[in-house]
Design an enzyme around this catalytic site. Sequence first.
Site, PDB file in Angstrom:
ATOM      1  N   ASP A 185      12.496 -28.513  71.183  1.00  0.00           N
ATOM      2  CA  ASP A 185      11.462 -27.576  70.635  1.00  0.00           C
ATOM      3  C   ASP A 185      10.555 -27.435  71.919  1.00  0.00           C
ATOM      4  O   ASP A 185      10.888 -28.051  72.845  1.00  0.00           O
ATOM      5  CB  ASP A 185      10.492 -28.339  69.709  1.00  0.00           C
ATOM      6  CG  ASP A 185       9.257 -27.744  69.493  1.00  0.00           C
ATOM      7  OD1 ASP A 185       9.328 -26.537  69.300  1.00  0.00           O
ATOM      8  OD2 ASP A 185       8.384 -28.292  69.282  1.00  0.00           O
ATOM      9  N   ARG A 237       2.974 -18.059  83.796  1.00  0.00           N
ATOM     10  CA  ARG A 237       3.176 -16.930  82.880  1.00  0.00           C
ATOM     11  C   ARG A 237       1.973 -15.885  83.883  1.00  0.00           C
ATOM     12  O   ARG A 237       0.737 -16.310  84.085  1.00  0.00           O
ATOM     13  CB  ARG A 237       2.471 -17.211  81.735  1.00  0.00           C
ATOM     14  CG  ARG A 237       3.262 -18.124  81.041  1.00  0.00           C
ATOM     15  CD  ARG A 237       2.457 -19.119  80.116  1.00  0.00           C
ATOM     16  NE  ARG A 237       1.976 -18.253  78.774  1.00  0.00           N
ATOM     17  CZ  ARG A 237       2.300 -18.651  77.665  1.00  0.00           C
ATOM     18  NH1 ARG A 237       3.412 -19.464  77.436  1.00  0.00           N
ATOM     19  NH2 ARG A 237       1.700 -18.035  76.606  1.00  0.00           N
TER      20      ARG A 237
END
Lengths: 1015, 351
Positions: free
Chosen positions: A290, A483
């Site tokens: 995950d 990001r």
Amino acid sequence: MNQCPVHFIQHGKLVRKQSRKLRVGDIVMVKEDETFPCDLIFLSSNRGDGTCHVTTASLDGESSHKTHYAVQDTKGFHTEEDIGGLHATIECEQPQPDLYKFVGRINVYSDLNDPVVRPLGSENLLLRGATLKNTEKIFGVAIYTGMETKMALNYQSKSQKRSAVEKSMNAFLIVYLCILISKALINTVLKYVWQSEPFRDEPWYNQKTESERQRNLFLRAFTDFLAFMVLFNYIIPVSMYVTVEMQKFLGSYFITWDEDMFDEETGEGPLVNTSDLNEELGQVEYIFTDKTGTLTENNMEFKECCIEGHVYVPHVICNGQVLPESSGIDMIDSSPSVNGREREELFFRALCLCHTVQVKDNDSVDGPRKSPDGGASCVYISSSPDEVALVEGVQRLGFTYLRLKDNYMELLNRENHVERFELLEILSFDSVRRRMSVIVKSATGEIYLFCKGADSSIFPRVIEGKVDQIRARVERNAVEGLRTLCVAYKRLIQEEYEGICKLLQAAKVALQDREKKLAEAYEQIEKDLILLGATAVEDRLQEKAADTIEALQKAGIKVWVLTGDKMETAAATCYACKLFRRNTQLLELTTKRIEEQSLHDVLFELSKTVLRHSGSLTRDNFSGLSADMQDYGLIIDGAALSLIMKPREDGSSSNYRELFLEICRSCSAVLCCRMAPLQKAQIVKLIKFSKEHPITLAVGDGANDVSMILEAHVGIGVIGKEGRQAARNSDYAIPKFKHLKKMLLVHGHFYYIRISELVQYFFYKNVCFIFPQFLYQFFCGFSQQTLYDTAYLTLYNISFTSLPILLYSLMEQHIGIDVLKRDPTLYRDVAKNALLRWRVFIYWTLLGLFDALVFFFGAYFMFENTTVTSNGQIFGNWTFGTLVFTVMVFTVTLKLALDTHYWTWINHFVIWGSLLFYVVFSLLWGGVIWPFLNYQRMYYVFIQMLSSGPAWLAIVLLVTISLLPDVLKKVLCRQLWPTATERVQRGVKHKAPVQAAQSSDGPLLKDLLRQPRRS
Amino acid sequence: MTWSATARGAHQPDNTAFTQQRLPAWQPLLSASIALPLFFCAGLAFIGLGLGLYYSSNGIKELEYDYTGDSGTGNCSVCAAAGQGRAPPPPCSCAWYFSLPELFQGPVYLYYELTNFYQNNRRYSVSRDDAQLSGLPSALRHPVNECAPYQLSAAGLPIAPCGAIANSLFNDSFSLWHQRLPGGLYVEVPLDRSGIAWWTDYHVKFRNPPLVNGSLALAFQGTAPPPNWRRPVYELSPDPNNTGFINQDFVVWMRTAALPTFRKLYARIRQGNYSAGLPRGAYRVNITYNYPVRAFGGHKLLIFSSISWMGGKNPFLGIAYLVVGSLCILTGFVMLIVYIRYQDQDDDYEE
């Protein structure tokens, strides 16, 4: 879980009940930060606009806040009484597991008018497991409860997991069962062939009783068969199962005891929920992890911004805590000029204004997103955690966004002055454009358009600014896994703005193709921008996550990331944790691409790209890692996956699946985003049942990972922030992702070699034990005569040879812990059940057969036609058996001693102790007339045997012969075809001082060893 | 097996060498450099031992004679033919003549050997009552069921000693006569019939039942001898220390052999003039031929054997040691070659 209290509305009153009393149709009240007890249709909230925010972190891993809308006609019911008076019916579809789909309708009856029918969609549905945020309380009506909730439907039923070792064990057992039956059959047949001569069946000295003679031949044959089965049944190592269980149970304590896997911060250690899968940890080929909360801390952090090529880093982060005094800026480059300063402030303002963040005034401590300077104490909430991070980051750089009030955005600049901007338009974010814009009017009346978005969508629209410098910076940051977002602006004059207004208005009111028209309008507006700079936000990876993934990949394990998160976010994380590298060529298999081309074409195209290189792609070491090899990474999203998985009408359903698997196999890393929990399990299942049947491991921390944890061969829960659902349903739970490394590379490896030796050794020692019995039948007229005394038969597996192997299987370390951790490639040595292959099994069995032959015929030739004592007396059959048995106990124990690489005092104690015990027991057993026995056949047998010199010589000789082939094989294999493990063992041995000087994080030992050897 | 260690709570795990799997340990490695000297040493030691054993075994003399009496093989064939098909066979005696050209180095042991006789057959070997043989009066009257069909006599009396082993007691007897001078008188060579059974068997394991009125015969009153026996057990020997259950022949017989061809010790020759061995000259063995073996295709042999520290003649051990020793040396050389050649390759590889 069924006991937790829930607030119901009954007859206009608030009632507390246990959640198991919840029925469909009940009206439930949920307060802030509570979890929804069932799937609810959202009726009303205390917020005026009938919205509420929820976080679905435990469902799909997305921790951002999502807005849900109350049913139009009921959003006015704010009190219990109002709700109690509501009269409505709801129709909805049968429960289905898709989290993002819901269709239904509600009929609201009022006294006066006709019933109002409203459609219900997923925006009206509050899912069980999600948590209410930022909303004081809501009312909702239960539509799916219990096992029918979408969360429950996404659960996987817990099934019995069996390890690969256990499966091989059972296969071996069947072989041995066949051997047992065939042995008994052969002996029975031979017995009757042999007995066909009457003087053999019943010689004068050995008459039968009358009743024995009368017995039916077939009955006799059957009894004989059974008697042989009983005689040889020890070849089925029943005690192995006991020992294996004990080994697993006791061995699993080493995980819980491990200090390295104890997390000081949380005070949590690893948990072992099942001990059945210890050795499976050493066999893992695929890891499905995950993302949110497992790989990452789920904690966005503003890292830096780049304005016109100058890099600004806010004072950051110390152990995850933002330092309060960090209001200043670290300038990496020289101070900018005056013009630059203007741009810089514009950039900060842009960041302050271009977002959809909401501010929640909150004095109570709430969540991790508290603003850094305690005084203001406001909490930013947004559906995008990046925006929050940006706003917070800018706050640390001196500009604080205060609030949106009456369509004016207020912000506090560096001089602590409040600036107000009128918000004119928001050109909201969508994933196709990948950017958003705001149009604001400053106090001085200037109109600005600020645009923020992904680099790829900003750069083409820029006409001015230091594009190259910023692009370089952005690319560098992207590679580091940050990001990145680019910020640009445009100054609008009044006329332009009016034009834009018209354009937007026209698009907004369009009845047909509104979306498309809006997009076109945005396209027109967001152009000719001036680039300001770029930002970098980090979703902080868990400590050593990248290091762990790198080690796991080196160990030959394929790591897949399965997340419910957006593709961009997930991809950035993958870069950060080095799953994707700079030179990884990304292949996309996403809804977007499939819309453009057909699934068929995309798949074939991808497979062509991938397979072009497969000629040179070998399964050799490091192949996936070397810099010159083309490295592929695949990105797939949930929708595309369901297309692939969907069986087609024409029956060629497996076609795409095979193709997809083929592509996946050639990729070094795969990222699956936008996955529903059940899809995660589907992926795991797909790989699990692909033709190589690889061993899979799933690791996750949230309730959304439970189904994949249950599906995978080994499920590991990370004891995380999102509750203990995953940890509870997992086989093993660890506090942090990084602990996976030691868990697999060290513990898994150890458990595997330990248990495989245990299994093989048990079969081996029982062959040694029983095969002489079989041979003896040929010399005793197939009469089921036992070779060994009953006590020996009983105690052989229980006490003479049990403890050394048990202790071996608990203590053995063929290589040191540090070496295993440092050199993950060693994990490949045991991959694919290497130590329990048929070849190895046959080797052990043949070794057992050889040893048995040596024991038996050695003793046979010793006893044939002669005496072996100096007083001329003769030994009987029990001495014969005892000699065989003694040689066997010594051989079998010494064989284990040969295999032991790690001699602690316990091993010494147990190995030599059990030999000593055998001798002492035999002396005692034969030294006394035992009154409770009705036979005294062992009386003085052992002692008499020891009084004979040749018996000693024979024991030494036979033990040596039995061990010789194994020693020879070991030495030759080590010399001629050494495995990586053996090389390292030798290396450690030779270069012990070098190793001692090494820190545990140093380079691979192998690299190190080459240097001194040369000189 | 599911369990959880949550009970441990938030406490830090114990930091001991054992729990952290860091106990100090000796880590030997079976590499060629260790194995090579080991192989050579072991090989040399084994060859040395093997030579010693081989010569030791070769020094042992054995003289055997098959007196089964197959037609045309000496005078026992008469007895064999007479006993054919008759149970019990009639008493018969025959003789075996042999001569020794030189001294048969002593001490000399006399064995008999039976072939094809399955004393290790399960049904046969359990057919005994150790409690009865240990002199337990209750067991004397109530033999265990394993003894069937030799548990009770036809008259219903308990058989003592019961069971198939006792019933099939070897009952040939031998006497050795020596003719010192050719044509001279045969002098009986004294055979020491004591000490042929294990000391512990004779003194501990086998006991006569308590005497009744000082008589062993009375102690066995109410029991029947095994059906094949001509005499009851208490008349096996006139010597009170060698009769009943503690008759040495009986005790020797009761120790069942491991293999269908077996030897049992009959007597030791160590008295008088014969303590040094059998002097040269002609000999005659008088054989009382009772025991039928041709019914099951067996043979009876008589063996004179001298004994060394390692027992009787057995070349196996010596040869085996020699073979294994040479194998060790051979593989040692092979490994040496491999080791040297590999070493070069290894260096190449490591470069």
